[in-house]
Write an enzyme that holds these catalytic residues in place. Structure first.
Site, PDB file in Angstrom:
ATOM      1  N   ARG A   1      11.582   7.259  -6.176  1.00 53.44           N
ATOM      2  CA  ARG A   1      12.523   7.036  -7.292  1.00 53.44           C
ATOM      3  C   ARG A   1      13.906   6.754  -6.725  1.00 53.44           C
ATOM      4  NH1 ARG A   1      11.352   7.865 -12.506  1.00 53.44           N
ATOM      5  NH2 ARG A   1       9.637   9.235 -12.035  1.00 53.44           N
TER       6      ARG A   1
ATOM      7  N   ARG B   1       1.735  -1.491  11.482  1.00 52.47           N
ATOM      8  CA  ARG B   1       2.344  -1.812  12.781  1.00 52.47           C
ATOM      9  C   ARG B   1       1.321  -2.484  13.715  1.00 52.47           C
ATOM     10  NH1 ARG B   1       6.961  -1.019  15.729  1.00 52.47           N
ATOM     11  NH2 ARG B   1       7.905   0.615  14.475  1.00 52.47           N
TER      12      ARG B   1
ATOM     13  N   GLY C   1       8.469   5.421  13.803  1.00 49.69           N
ATOM     14  CA  GLY C   1       9.328   4.656  14.711  1.00 49.69           C
ATOM     15  C   GLY C   1       9.846   3.368  14.078  1.00 49.69           C
TER      16      GLY C   1
ATOM     17  N   ASP D   1      12.233  16.969 -11.642  1.00 50.92           N
ATOM     18  CA  ASP D   1      13.496  17.349 -12.287  1.00 50.92           C
ATOM     19  C   ASP D   1      13.506  17.083 -13.791  1.00 50.92           C
ATOM     20  OD1 ASP D   1      13.532  14.650 -11.796  1.00 50.92           O
ATOM     21  OD2 ASP D   1      15.604  14.584 -11.072  1.00 50.92           O
TER      22      ASP D   1
ATOM     23  N   THR E   1       6.484  17.314  -7.070  1.00 53.24           N
ATOM     24  CA  THR E   1       6.857  15.899  -7.050  1.00 53.24           C
ATOM     25  C   THR E   1       6.769  15.383  -5.617  1.00 53.24           C
ATOM     26  OG1 THR E   1       8.677  14.314  -7.261  1.00 53.24           O
ATOM     27  CG2 THR E   1       9.327  16.604  -7.019  1.00 53.24           C
TER      28      THR E   1
ATOM     29  N   GLY F   1       5.312  12.706 -13.074  1.00 57.52           N
ATOM     30  CA  GLY F   1       4.373  12.073 -12.132  1.00 57.52           C
ATOM     31  C   GLY F   1       3.548  13.145 -11.433  1.00 57.52           C
TER      32      GLY F   1
ATOM     33  N   ASP G   1       8.628  13.163  -4.520  1.00 52.15           N
ATOM     34  CA  ASP G   1       9.948  12.610  -4.149  1.00 52.15           C
ATOM     35  C   ASP G   1      10.820  13.584  -3.345  1.00 52.15           C
ATOM     36  OD1 ASP G   1       9.171  10.431  -5.635  1.00 52.15           O
ATOM     37  OD2 ASP G   1      10.244  11.058  -7.443  1.00 52.15           O
TER      38      ASP G   1
ATOM     39  N   ARG H   1       4.718  11.938 -19.355  1.00 52.99           N
ATOM     40  CA  ARG H   1       6.158  12.062 -19.590  1.00 52.99           C
ATOM     41  C   ARG H   1       6.315  11.978 -21.105  1.00 52.99           C
ATOM     42  NH1 ARG H   1       6.233   8.452 -14.861  1.00 52.99           N
ATOM     43  NH2 ARG H   1       6.863   9.724 -13.094  1.00 52.99           N
TER      44      ARG H   1
ATOM     45  N   ASP I   1      13.099  15.479  -4.359  1.00 47.62           N
ATOM     46  CA  ASP I   1      14.485  15.221  -4.769  1.00 47.62           C
ATOM     47  C   ASP I   1      15.085  16.391  -5.553  1.00 47.62           C
ATOM     48  OD1 ASP I   1      12.786  14.925  -6.894  1.00 47.62           O
ATOM     49  OD2 ASP I   1      13.707  13.101  -7.673  1.00 47.62           O
TER      50      ASP I   1
HETATM   51  O1  F6P Z   1       8.413  10.722  -9.330  1.00 45.77           O
HETATM   52  C1  F6P Z   1       7.250  10.309  -8.690  1.00 45.77           C
HETATM   53  C2  F6P Z   1       7.142   8.814  -8.673  1.00 45.77           C
HETATM   54  O2  F6P Z   1       5.953   8.459  -7.994  1.00 45.77           O
HETATM   55  C3  F6P Z   1       8.339   8.065  -8.074  1.00 45.77           C
HETATM   56  O3  F6P Z   1       8.328   8.072  -6.684  1.00 45.77           O
HETATM   57  C4  F6P Z   1       8.162   6.714  -8.698  1.00 45.77           C
HETATM   58  O4  F6P Z   1       9.409   6.055  -8.803  1.00 45.77           O
HETATM   59  C5  F6P Z   1       7.627   7.019 -10.062  1.00 45.77           C
HETATM   60  O5  F6P Z   1       7.057   8.322  -9.992  1.00 45.77           O
HETATM   61  C6  F6P Z   1       6.581   6.053 -10.556  1.00 45.77           C
HETATM   62  O6  F6P Z   1       6.249   6.406 -11.839  1.00 45.77           O
HETATM   63  P1  F6P Z   1       5.017   5.798 -12.627  1.00 45.77           P
HETATM   64  O7  F6P Z   1       3.769   6.390 -12.078  1.00 45.77           O
HETATM   65  O8  F6P Z   1       5.252   6.174 -14.032  1.00 45.77           O
HETATM   66  O9  F6P Z   1       5.039   4.309 -12.392  1.00 45.77           O
END
Ligand code: F6P
Length: 323
Positions: free
Chosen positions: A172, A155, A186, A103, A126, A11, A128, A72, A130
């Site tokens: 993810r 909000r 908040g 990752d 990324t 991504g 994320d 990917r 993560d």
């Molecule tokens: O890893 C980045 C991310 O945006 C995640 O937060 C999300 O789950 C995923 O990629 C979405 O992937 P795609 O763009 O293939 O739908």
């Protein structure tokens, strides 16, 4: 090493362009030839590889997405795919690779660098966040600020109508975007995969708030939460509290786009610069993170095994503040 390749994979994330720019310009500064590989590992397999000059990366630092494009690539995870990719790199004389991605991309780099004599340097790109071994990933800051801007706006309208909102953010199977955006807006509830919340407890808490006439409530939920996303959670709440005015907003891919923040541009530039330095110093097959504002190098073999962990302190802060 005199010829290197750079690619973005998985991504996209805001700041990838800044990282590519830094790799290209640092490589050229050291007298290297730098090649851009289009569409991540797919471009390696297809031979979509082009020489880049310093000016090829002009006027991209402020742009979201990735000018090299990304993908990917399932084929790269086959032996044959990697062999074709290797042959294509060899055709151009490429001796080292910089891979900007998450990752999954590091897993690809780890397998490839164990099989072939082309060292790989990973940069964590990324939204994320993560990845263990770095305090920040390229794109996280921008994504989380995009989410914050959106949640602040929600909000306003939630407040005007006395409504409950469930806002689903990306990540993810990690809860960092939810955690950061929830704390900073908040949010009354933050639901993340790393800390299980029971629906019953959540509903009990909403009912208690209703009793004390607290009618505006924002629930920020990470997409990886067990409930099956914001829509499923809304169904549960509606069932138990049918009179509740409730709306769902799934922020989705707006979190991935947009001009990178200053922070992301700076860390991407630092990491891109150090990626080339690593190749020059033969510090091979690592990914570059930033820990306590210092560059931090994790072997790719280790990087693929570790998971980033949310500290207990953060969870306590959420518990105390988000009520
Ligand atoms: O890893 C980045 C991310 O945006 C995640 O937060 C999300 O789950 C995923 O990629 C979405 O992937 P795609 O763009 O293939 O739908």
């Amino acid at each position: 090493i005199t010829k290197i390749g750079v690619l973005t994979s998985g991504g996209d994330s805001p700041g990838m362009n800044a990282a590519i720019r830094a790799v290209v310009r640092t490589g050229i500064y050291h007298g290297m030839e730098v090649y851009g590989i289009n569409r991540g590992y797919s471009g390696m397999v297809d031979g979509d590889i082009h020489r880049l000059e310093g000016r090829s990366v002009a006027n991209i630092i402020q742009r979201g997405g990735t000018f090299l494009k990304t993908s990917r690539c399932a084929e790269f995870f086959t032996k044959e795919g990697r062999k074709t990719a290797y042959d294509n790199l060899k055709k151009h004389g490429i001796e080292g690779l910089v891979i900007i991605g998450g990752d999954g991309s590091f897993r690809g780099a780890q397998i490839f660098s164990n099989e072939y004599d082309i060292p790989c340097i990973g940069l964590p790109g990324t939204i994320d966040k993560d990845i263990a071994g770095t305090d920040f990933t390229i794109g996280f800051d921008t994504a989380v600020n995009t989410a914050v801007e959106a949640i602040d706006k929600i909000r306003d309208t939630a407040d005007a109508h006395d409504r409950l909102f469930i806002i689903e953010v990306m990540g993810r199977d990690a809860g960092y975007i939810a955690l950061h955006s929830g704390i900073s807006t908040g949010a009354e509830h933050i639901l993340i995969p790393e800390k299980k919340t029971s629906v019953e407890d959540l509903i009990a808490s909403l009912k208690e708030k209703e009793r004390r006439k607290k009618l505006v409530n924002m629930i920020v939920v990470a997409e990886g939460e067990d409930f099956g996303g914001a829509d499923e959670l809304a169904k549960h709440i509606k069932k138990e509290m049918p009179h509740q005015e409730l709306r769902v907003c799934i922020l989705g891919h707006i979190q991935r786009g947009g001009s990178p923040s200053c922070f992301d541009r700076v860390i991407a530039s630092r990491m891109g610069y150090h990626a080339v330095e690593c190749l020059m110093e033969e510090r091979f097959n690592v990914f570059i993170g930033i820990v306590n504002n210092k560059m931090h190098y994790t072997p790719l073999d280790e990087a693929v095994k570790k998971k980033q962990r949310i500290s207990e302190e953060w969870l306590k802060i959420v518990k105390i503040l988000a009520t």
